[in-house]
Design a protein around this motif. Structure first.
Motif, PDB file in Angstrom:
ATOM      1  N   ASN A 462       0.827  -1.195   0.000  1.00  0.00           N
ATOM      2  CA  ASN A 462       0.000   0.000   0.000  1.00  0.00           C
ATOM      3  C   ASN A 462       0.863   1.246   0.000  1.00  0.00           C
ATOM      4  N   THR A 463       0.608   2.115  -0.918  1.00  0.00           N
ATOM      5  CA  THR A 463       1.375   3.369  -0.871  1.00  0.00           C
ATOM      6  C   THR A 463       0.582   4.429  -0.115  1.00  0.00           C
ATOM      7  N   GLU A 464      -0.593   4.021   0.370  1.00  0.00           N
ATOM      8  CA  GLU A 464      -1.360   4.929   1.224  1.00  0.00           C
ATOM      9  C   GLU A 464      -1.354   4.359   2.640  1.00  0.00           C
ATOM     10  N   GLY A 465      -1.959   5.078   3.571  1.00  0.00           N
ATOM     11  CA  GLY A 465      -2.032   4.573   4.934  1.00  0.00           C
ATOM     12  C   GLY A 465      -0.762   4.902   5.698  1.00  0.00           C
ATOM     13  N   THR A 466      -0.605   4.313   6.887  1.00  0.00           N
ATOM     14  CA  THR A 466       0.533   4.679   7.724  1.00  0.00           C
ATOM     15  C   THR A 466       1.788   3.944   7.280  1.00  0.00           C
ATOM     16  N   LEU A 467       2.913   4.545   7.563  1.00  0.00           N
ATOM     17  CA  LEU A 467       4.202   3.945   7.207  1.00  0.00           C
ATOM     18  C   LEU A 467       4.383   2.647   7.976  1.00  0.00           C
ATOM     19  N   ARG A 468       3.911   2.662   9.239  1.00  0.00           N
ATOM     20  CA  ARG A 468       4.075   1.465  10.066  1.00  0.00           C
ATOM     21  C   ARG A 468       3.356   0.254   9.448  1.00  0.00           C
ATOM     22  N   ASP A 469       2.125   0.483   8.978  1.00  0.00           N
ATOM     23  CA  ASP A 469       1.371  -0.610   8.349  1.00  0.00           C
ATOM     24  C   ASP A 469       2.064  -1.106   7.088  1.00  0.00           C
ATOM     25  N   ALA A 470       2.592  -0.138   6.298  1.00  0.00           N
ATOM     26  CA  ALA A 470       3.241  -0.517   5.041  1.00  0.00           C
ATOM     27  C   ALA A 470       4.502  -1.329   5.334  1.00  0.00           C
ATOM     28  N   LEU A 471       5.250  -0.909   6.344  1.00  0.00           N
ATOM     29  CA  LEU A 471       6.476  -1.629   6.692  1.00  0.00           C
ATOM     30  C   LEU A 471       6.148  -3.039   7.179  1.00  0.00           C
ATOM     31  N   GLU A 472       5.044  -3.118   7.924  1.00  0.00           N
ATOM     32  CA  GLU A 472       4.614  -4.421   8.424  1.00  0.00           C
ATOM     33  C   GLU A 472       4.276  -5.353   7.254  1.00  0.00           C
ATOM     34  N   GLN A 473       3.583  -4.799   6.277  1.00  0.00           N
ATOM     35  CA  GLN A 473       3.225  -5.599   5.095  1.00  0.00           C
ATOM     36  C   GLN A 473       4.462  -6.089   4.362  1.00  0.00           C
ATOM     37  N   LEU A 474       5.441  -5.178   4.241  1.00  0.00           N
ATOM     38  CA  LEU A 474       6.680  -5.528   3.555  1.00  0.00           C
ATOM     39  C   LEU A 474       7.395  -6.651   4.310  1.00  0.00           C
ATOM     40  N   GLU A 475       7.401  -6.496   5.639  1.00  0.00           N
ATOM     41  CA  GLU A 475       8.052  -7.497   6.494  1.00  0.00           C
ATOM     42  C   GLU A 475       7.391  -8.872   6.292  1.00  0.00           C
ATOM     43  N   ILE A 476       6.052  -8.866   6.280  1.00  0.00           N
ATOM     44  CA  ILE A 476       5.319 -10.117   6.098  1.00  0.00           C
ATOM     45  C   ILE A 476       5.688 -10.750   4.765  1.00  0.00           C
ATOM     46  N   MET A 477       5.722  -9.932   3.724  1.00  0.00           N
ATOM     47  CA  MET A 477       5.996 -10.486   2.393  1.00  0.00           C
ATOM     48  C   MET A 477       7.399 -11.038   2.314  1.00  0.00           C
ATOM     49  N   MET A 478       8.369 -10.291   2.853  1.00  0.00           N
ATOM     50  CA  MET A 478       9.754 -10.760   2.779  1.00  0.00           C
ATOM     51  C   MET A 478       9.925 -12.070   3.525  1.00  0.00           C
ATOM     52  N   ILE A 479       9.279 -12.164   4.687  1.00  0.00           N
ATOM     53  CA  ILE A 479       9.439 -13.390   5.480  1.00  0.00           C
ATOM     54  C   ILE A 479       8.721 -14.538   4.796  1.00  0.00           C
ATOM     55  N   ARG A 480       7.516 -14.281   4.280  1.00  0.00           N
ATOM     56  CA  ARG A 480       6.771 -15.371   3.647  1.00  0.00           C
ATOM     57  C   ARG A 480       7.523 -15.917   2.433  1.00  0.00           C
ATOM     58  N   GLU A 481       7.983 -14.987   1.589  1.00  0.00           N
ATOM     59  CA  GLU A 481       8.719 -15.419   0.391  1.00  0.00           C
ATOM     60  C   GLU A 481      10.023 -16.113   0.782  1.00  0.00           C
ATOM     61  N   GLY A 482      10.691 -15.519   1.787  1.00  0.00           N
ATOM     62  CA  GLY A 482      11.975 -16.072   2.239  1.00  0.00           C
ATOM     63  C   GLY A 482      11.812 -17.482   2.784  1.00  0.00           C
ATOM     64  N   LEU A 483      10.751 -17.707   3.531  1.00  0.00           N
ATOM     65  CA  LEU A 483      10.518 -19.044   4.107  1.00  0.00           C
ATOM     66  C   LEU A 483      10.353 -20.068   2.987  1.00  0.00           C
ATOM     67  N   LYS A 484       9.612 -19.677   1.953  1.00  0.00           N
ATOM     68  CA  LYS A 484       9.412 -20.598   0.822  1.00  0.00           C
ATOM     69  C   LYS A 484      10.758 -20.895   0.163  1.00  0.00           C
ATOM     70  N   ARG A 485      11.514 -19.800  -0.063  1.00  0.00           N
ATOM     71  CA  ARG A 485      12.790 -19.932  -0.760  1.00  0.00           C
ATOM     72  C   ARG A 485      13.754 -20.809   0.034  1.00  0.00           C
ATOM     73  N   CYS A 486      13.753 -20.640   1.356  1.00  0.00           N
ATOM     74  CA  CYS A 486      14.700 -21.387   2.197  1.00  0.00           C
ATOM     75  C   CYS A 486      14.094 -22.685   2.708  1.00  0.00           C
TER      76      CYS A 486
END
Ligand code: ATP
Ligand code: MG
Length: 520
Positions: A462-486
């Protein structure tokens, strides 16, 4: 009643069986109340401890002779509590039987067989041999069987009787133990079962269970409640659950969406107005506070009210009085307030957009509803719940989700929370038509495409909303993708992300990302 099948596996039973065989050359077997043999003695591969019984069971009618003995004894056992020494089909050959009773009711019997008393004469043994031969055993086999059959001394017989009753007692206490355990499991599972639901709320995640227990604790209270949560997390459901489990449950529950009206209209909606107080006020109108008197008023989106409306709300909460639009005398009212918002009222307070006094007055009890992406465990449960609901409503046979479809839905972060999930399931049921299995091809494009791009980490943030929420989303995506990859190797991923393993585990737990196995 008794689980006879498991008796042979019971250590103490096989031990006692071994002792009886070793010391007295006798067999121990047991039957249910109908005389059905549950030990292995009828099996062709059974290795007998008593040579006599082996010969008997190998003869053409040996099984029938045994069945005849059992039938006779089972009948007798039903009406006794004593150990009985009985005479078998073969003359002078004896057995010991003891009834197994559960709560006074006959459940089966334990037998120890075969032996002759030490008082048996050689003429008696000759007679036995003759009977065996008559029944089809070869003279040689009959001779060995009769020679080897146990001659029981009176003291030995007492021992055997005692051991037989011991076996029966062990069986009963084993059964009692199992029943007790089953009762406990039953009680536990029904307790756990209840936690899948609270009023109309579905969810089994730890976070939802914490919400249920908080709601249960406050169910006797009359205090004001503030419910926080993103759109579609179920704030209105919580408000209803609070009301319908409260002492006011028999009175009215009314909901008003504060953001749906401008200030003047909300004023008249909540507090009513008197005829002629403004253009269009052609007659007196009761406000929601008056209608909800004695009950609960749910003020949804309270963060969207103006400061002047907040003053009025504070007055009702503090003094129990309000002034209808255009009226001169205040009215009294007794209404419990449950309010909800998806806004951060603390931030609004800091900016002067929300009154501090009202905040503390409504936030006596706070219920913070977590977004769906933080309670992954609830996704399959909610999917099944909405699926059943939709299929029932549409009069269709119950459908199921294909594994791939389930996986896609588990991966998706559901920014619109439960409402978005509910709508998606409704759509899937319609699009699936008469297909019983719902495949991934009917999923909304945003769900199918989620995480499929070459740069998944940046897709959909999301490019709207709070920075904290956006960072949280990014964190979730990186971890989810990373878990699959590893391949779900957390140590490896922690190194890649340059965070500690413990911190990664905490994040995985927080976002419920380690639950892929459950989708299978
Ligand atoms: N835990 C749940 N179990 C079953 N249904 C749920 C659950 N949570 C939400 N829903 C359903 O999702 C939809 C949205 O819920 P609700 O209106 O209570 O959310 P909300 O937080 O008030 O959303 P908004 O902020 O958009 O008003 C409703 O149809 C509701 O029945
Ligand atoms: Mg709502």
């Amino acid at each position: 009643m008794i689980n006879w099948q498991d008796m042979g596996k019971l250590h103490v039973i096989s031990k006692l069986e071994g002792i009886l065989g070793k010391w007295f050359d006798v067999e121990m077997f047991y039957t249910d109340a109908h005389g059905k043999l549950w030990s292995d003695h009828a099996s062709k591969t059974y290795s007998f401890k008593s040579h006599f019984m082996k010969v008997q069971m190998q003869s053409a009618y040996g099984h029938d002779f045994l069945a005849e003995d059992i039938e006779k004894m089972v009948e007798k056992m039903a009406s006794t509590n004593e150990v009985v020494v009985y005479e078998s089909f073969f003359k002078h050959v004896k057995g010991v039987a003891f009834p197994v009773k559960v709560d006074g009711e006959f459940a089966g019997a334990v037998f120890v067989y075969p032996f002759v008393l030490d008082t048996a004469t050689s003429a008696d043994v000759e007679m036995l041999k003759a009977q065996m031969i008559e029944c089809g055993t070869t003279p040689a086999d009959a001779a060995v069987a009769c020679e080897k059959i146990k001659k029981m001394w009176p003291r030995e017989l007492e021992y055997v009787k005692e051991l037989t009753s011991l076996v029966a007692e062990e069986m009963v206490s084993f059964h009692d133990e199992i029943t007790k355990r089953e009762d406990q499991i039953q009680a536990l599972s029904s307790e756990v079962g209840e936690k899948y639901r609270y009023h109309a709320m579905i969810g089994k995640s730890k976070k939802m269970q914490a919400i249920y227990s908080l709601l249960e604790k406050i169910s006797n209270s009359e205090s004001s409640v503030l419910i926080n949560g993103e759109n579609g997390t179920g704030k209105e459901l919580v408000a209803k659950a609070i009301h319908f489990y409260s002492p006011r449950k028999d009175k009215m529950f009314l909901a008003v969406n504060c953001s749906a009206f401008n200030d003047n209209l909300l004023d008249s909606e909540l507090f009513g107005h008197v005829k002629g107080s403004f253009t269009g006020a052609v007659k007196d109108k009761k406000g929601l506070f008056e209608t909800a008197n004695g009950g609960t008023l749910f003020l949804d989106e309270i963060g969207d009210t103006t400061l002047s409306m907040q003053v009025k709300l504070l007055r009702v909460l503090q003094e129990g009085t309000y002034l209808p639009v255009g009226a001169t005398a205040p009215k009294k009212v007794d209404v419990r307030i449950v309010a909800a918002t998806n806004k951060n009222l603390k931030e609004m307070m800091a900016k002067g957009e929300f009154r501090e006094d009202l905040y503390y007055r409504i936030n006596v009890i706070n219920v913070a509803l977590p977004p769906l992406r933080e309670r992954h465990d609830d996704i399959p449960v909610l999917m099944d719940y909405f699926l059943k609901k939709r299929c029932d409503e549409a009069g269709k046979a119950l459908k199921t989700f294909a594994k791939k479809c389930m996986e896609k839905m588990l991966d998706y972060p559901w920014p619109g929370n439960v409402r978005e999930l509910e709508n998606e399931v409704e759509r899937l049921v319609v699009l699936a038509g008469d297909e019983k299995m719902i495949g991934p091809e009917n999923l909304s494009p945003r769900i199918i495409d989620w995480g499929a791009s070459a740069e998944p980490a940046f897709k959909g943030v999301n490019t709207e909303g709070t920075l904290r929420d956006a960072l949280e989303q990014l964190e979730i995506m990186m971890i989810r993708e990373g878990l699959k990859r590893c391949n779900f190797n957390k140590s490896k991923l922690a190194k890649e992300l340059d965070i500690s393993r413990a911190s990664l585990i905490m994040k995985v737990e927080k976002y419920g990302l380690d639950k892929r196995a459950k989708a299978a």
